[in-house]
Design a protein around this motif. Structure first.
Motif, mmCIF file in Angstrom:
data_model
loop_
_atom_site.group_PDB
_atom_site.id
_atom_site.type_symbol
_atom_site.label_atom_id
_atom_site.label_comp_id
_atom_site.label_asym_id
_atom_site.label_seq_id
_atom_site.Cartn_x
_atom_site.Cartn_y
_atom_site.Cartn_z
ATOM 1 N N TRP A 122 0.502 -0.875 0.153
ATOM 2 C CA TRP A 122 0.381 -0.106 -0.066
ATOM 3 C C TRP A 122 0.804 1.316 0.254
ATOM 4 O O TRP A 122 1.762 1.406 0.804
ATOM 5 N N LEU A 123 0.276 1.832 -1.072
ATOM 6 C CA LEU A 123 0.992 3.978 -0.709
ATOM 7 C C LEU A 123 0.542 4.773 0.645
ATOM 8 O O LEU A 123 -0.616 3.739 0.802
ATOM 9 N N PRO A 124 1.208 5.732 1.342
ATOM 10 C CA PRO A 124 0.636 5.769 1.699
ATOM 11 C C PRO A 124 -0.254 6.987 1.474
ATOM 12 O O PRO A 124 0.067 7.873 0.174
ATOM 13 N N ARG A 125 -1.040 7.333 2.657
ATOM 14 C CA ARG A 125 -2.823 8.307 1.663
ATOM 15 C C ARG A 125 -1.630 9.389 1.544
ATOM 16 O O ARG A 125 -1.497 10.016 2.001
ATOM 17 N N PRO A 126 -2.110 10.449 0.351
ATOM 18 C CA PRO A 126 -2.191 11.567 0.383
ATOM 19 C C PRO A 126 -2.142 12.613 1.297
ATOM 20 O O PRO A 126 -1.726 13.550 1.844
ATOM 21 N N GLY A 127 -3.591 13.050 2.089
ATOM 22 C CA GLY A 127 -3.569 13.605 3.365
ATOM 23 C C GLY A 127 -3.878 12.973 3.875
ATOM 24 O O GLY A 127 -3.882 11.870 4.600
ATOM 25 N N GLN A 128 -4.068 14.412 5.521
ATOM 26 C CA GLN A 128 -4.483 13.257 6.947
ATOM 27 C C GLN A 128 -5.531 12.889 6.739
ATOM 28 O O GLN A 128 -6.578 13.693 6.676
ATOM 29 N N ARG A 139 1.731 15.298 -3.581
ATOM 30 C CA ARG A 139 1.269 13.528 -3.778
ATOM 31 C C ARG A 139 0.126 14.319 -4.649
ATOM 32 O O ARG A 139 -0.549 14.359 -4.447
ATOM 33 N N ASN A 140 -0.080 13.391 -5.708
ATOM 34 C CA ASN A 140 -1.471 13.334 -6.638
ATOM 35 C C ASN A 140 -1.842 12.192 -5.671
ATOM 36 O O ASN A 140 -2.570 11.519 -4.918
ATOM 37 N N ALA A 141 -2.883 13.637 -5.816
ATOM 38 C CA ALA A 141 -4.629 13.174 -4.771
ATOM 39 C C ALA A 141 -5.371 11.919 -5.478
ATOM 40 O O ALA A 141 -5.950 11.677 -4.540
ATOM 41 N N TYR A 142 -5.715 11.852 -6.491
ATOM 42 C CA TYR A 142 -6.023 10.881 -6.943
ATOM 43 C C TYR A 142 -6.133 9.644 -7.030
ATOM 44 O O TYR A 142 -6.397 8.644 -7.270
ATOM 45 N N ASN A 143 -4.326 9.684 -6.178
ATOM 46 C CA ASN A 143 -4.620 7.918 -6.121
ATOM 47 C C ASN A 143 -4.101 7.291 -4.809
ATOM 48 O O ASN A 143 -3.675 7.280 -4.203
ATOM 49 N N THR A 144 -5.942 7.039 -4.747
ATOM 50 C CA THR A 144 -6.703 6.539 -3.393
ATOM 51 C C THR A 144 -7.986 5.579 -4.133
ATOM 52 O O THR A 144 -8.732 6.268 -4.822
ATOM 53 N N ILE A 145 -7.237 4.412 -3.484
ATOM 54 C CA ILE A 145 -8.582 3.531 -3.805
ATOM 55 C C ILE A 145 -10.172 3.504 -3.467
ATOM 56 O O ILE A 145 -10.202 4.481 -1.861
ATOM 57 N N SER A 146 -11.337 4.561 -3.649
ATOM 58 C CA SER A 146 -12.634 4.625 -2.548
ATOM 59 C C SER A 146 -12.190 3.733 -1.722
ATOM 60 O O SER A 146 -12.767 2.538 -1.124
ATOM 61 N N GLY A 147 -12.660 4.505 -0.605
ATOM 62 C CA GLY A 147 -13.027 3.618 0.952
ATOM 63 C C GLY A 147 -11.422 3.286 1.277
ATOM 64 O O GLY A 147 -11.748 2.244 2.608
ATOM 65 N N LYS A 148 -10.251 3.271 1.130
ATOM 66 C CA LYS A 148 -9.067 3.230 1.521
ATOM 67 C C LYS A 148 -8.436 4.108 1.846
ATOM 68 O O LYS A 148 -8.703 5.065 1.314
ATOM 69 N N ASN A 149 -7.053 3.903 2.388
ATOM 70 C CA ASN A 149 -6.510 4.936 2.844
ATOM 71 C C ASN A 149 -5.326 5.275 2.006
ATOM 72 O O ASN A 149 -4.385 5.619 2.461
ATOM 73 N N GLY A 150 -4.930 4.494 1.053
ATOM 74 C CA GLY A 150 -4.256 4.387 -0.439
ATOM 75 C C GLY A 150 -4.135 4.185 -1.489
ATOM 76 O O GLY A 150 -5.173 3.415 -1.979
ATOM 77 N N ASP A 151 -3.291 3.683 -2.423
ATOM 78 C CA ASP A 151 -3.475 2.722 -3.210
ATOM 79 C C ASP A 151 -2.735 1.646 -3.228
ATOM 80 O O ASP A 151 -1.342 1.943 -2.385
ATOM 81 N N PHE A 152 -3.201 0.539 -3.672
ATOM 82 C CA PHE A 152 -2.755 -0.512 -3.393
ATOM 83 C C PHE A 152 -1.781 -0.641 -4.715
ATOM 84 O O PHE A 152 -2.179 -0.888 -5.832
ATOM 85 N N LEU A 153 0.034 -0.831 -5.004
ATOM 86 C CA LEU A 153 1.002 -0.196 -5.447
ATOM 87 C C LEU A 153 1.239 -1.725 -7.035
ATOM 88 O O LEU A 153 1.349 -1.560 -7.820
ATOM 89 N N ALA A 192 -1.531 17.917 -0.735
ATOM 90 C CA ALA A 192 -1.417 16.902 -2.505
ATOM 91 C C ALA A 192 -2.303 17.612 -3.856
ATOM 92 O O ALA A 192 -2.360 19.086 -3.020
ATOM 93 N N PHE A 193 -1.986 17.384 -5.062
ATOM 94 C CA PHE A 193 -2.296 18.509 -6.331
ATOM 95 C C PHE A 193 -2.915 17.643 -6.938
ATOM 96 O O PHE A 193 -3.217 16.600 -6.843
ATOM 97 N N TYR A 194 -4.204 18.483 -7.465
ATOM 98 C CA TYR A 194 -5.543 17.915 -8.425
ATOM 99 C C TYR A 194 -4.859 18.516 -9.790
ATOM 100 O O TYR A 194 -3.890 19.052 -9.875
ATOM 101 N N ASN A 195 -5.827 18.408 -10.582
ATOM 102 C CA ASN A 195 -5.704 18.142 -11.959
ATOM 103 C C ASN A 195 -5.508 19.926 -12.537
ATOM 104 O O ASN A 195 -6.203 20.584 -11.492
ATOM 105 N N LEU A 196 -4.851 20.368 -13.285
ATOM 106 C CA LEU A 196 -4.849 22.267 -14.105
ATOM 107 C C LEU A 196 -5.973 22.421 -14.244
ATOM 108 O O LEU A 196 -6.040 23.629 -14.379
ATOM 109 N N SER A 197 -7.157 22.127 -14.134
ATOM 110 C CA SER A 197 -8.459 22.243 -14.385
ATOM 111 C C SER A 197 -9.491 22.671 -13.422
ATOM 112 O O SER A 197 -9.986 23.852 -13.105
#
Length: 218
Positions: free
Chosen positions: A54-60, A124-138, A164-169
């Motif tokens: 598991w990756l570390p979550r973007p935010g706290q 850290r990319n804010a979108y690297n998070t699975i719904s309901g999880k604390n991060g992404d499963f690498l 964390a960061f979001y897309n440019l839009s």
């Protein structure tokens, strides 16, 4: 008279060389920044090895015990060689709440001292998070070589998001910033870090950010 001519020639040469020296200095800072990101990528690999992929979550978040879980920097600081007693990714300088990011978290092209809690050099990319999880499963992420993980960000108290960061839009949210003579340094999930011009960064979500239905990239 001859002395004045020599001085004038030196002044002309200095004026010609100064832009080149400034550019070379900034290029050196950008190279250091890219190396920081590569090392943070290695720290992330070690973290994933110790946390079942598991990756570390973007935010706290607040954990089930009522305590903060920490931001991604807090999870990686243990792998950067910082002594246990000093394991905070930022160094508080004074009682006014000014601080400096430590070591790998400090981009050399930023101004340095910043108000506590209002800015981060890297996000850290804010979108690297699975719904309901604390991060992404690498291990199950597809297109890791095309999916951004960390990068230079501009962030202050007027923007939503901090670590964390979001897309440019996404107006009003922290985003990637092009502070290296028009370039942004980014780290992909496969561990390679590069400099990119603005036209090379997608404005809206695609595989670069990973904000697709989870079935599309797992």
């Amino acid at each position: 008279m001859e002395l004045l001519v020599v001085i004038a020639i030196i002044a002309i040469l200095a004026a010609l060389l100064l832009p080149a020296l400034t550019s070379a200095r900034e290029r050196g800072k950008s190279i250091t920044c890219v190396n920081n990101l590569k090392q943070l990528g290695a720290c992330t690999t070690f973290y994933c090895d110790d946390n079942s992929g598991w990756l570390p979550r973007p935010g706290q978040l607040i954990g089930s015990d009522g305590k903060p879980t920490g931001q991604w920097q807090d999870h990686l600081i243990a792998y950067t060689g910082v002594p246990l007693k000093d394991r905070c990714w930022q160094e508080v300088l004074n009682t006014s709440g000014e601080y400096l990011p430590k070591k790998l978290f400090d981009c050399p092209s930023t101004s340095g001292v910043i108000p506590y809690g209002e800015d981060h050099d890297y996000g850290r990319n804010a979108y690297n998070t699975i719904s309901g999880k604390n991060g992404d499963f690498l291990p199950k992420i597809r297109y890791a070589s095309r999916r951004v993980y960390l990068g230079d960000i501009f962030n202050d108290s007027s923007l939503t998001g901090s670590s964390a960061f979001y897309n440019l839009s996404m107006a009003g949210y922290s985003q990637l910033t092009f502070r290296h003579a028009g370039l942004v340094n980014i780290l992909y999930l496969d561990g390679h870090a590069v400099s990119r011009v603005r036209p090379a960064i997608p404005v809206k979500n695609d595989y670069f950010y990973g904000d697709w239905p989870e079935s599309n990239y797992y």
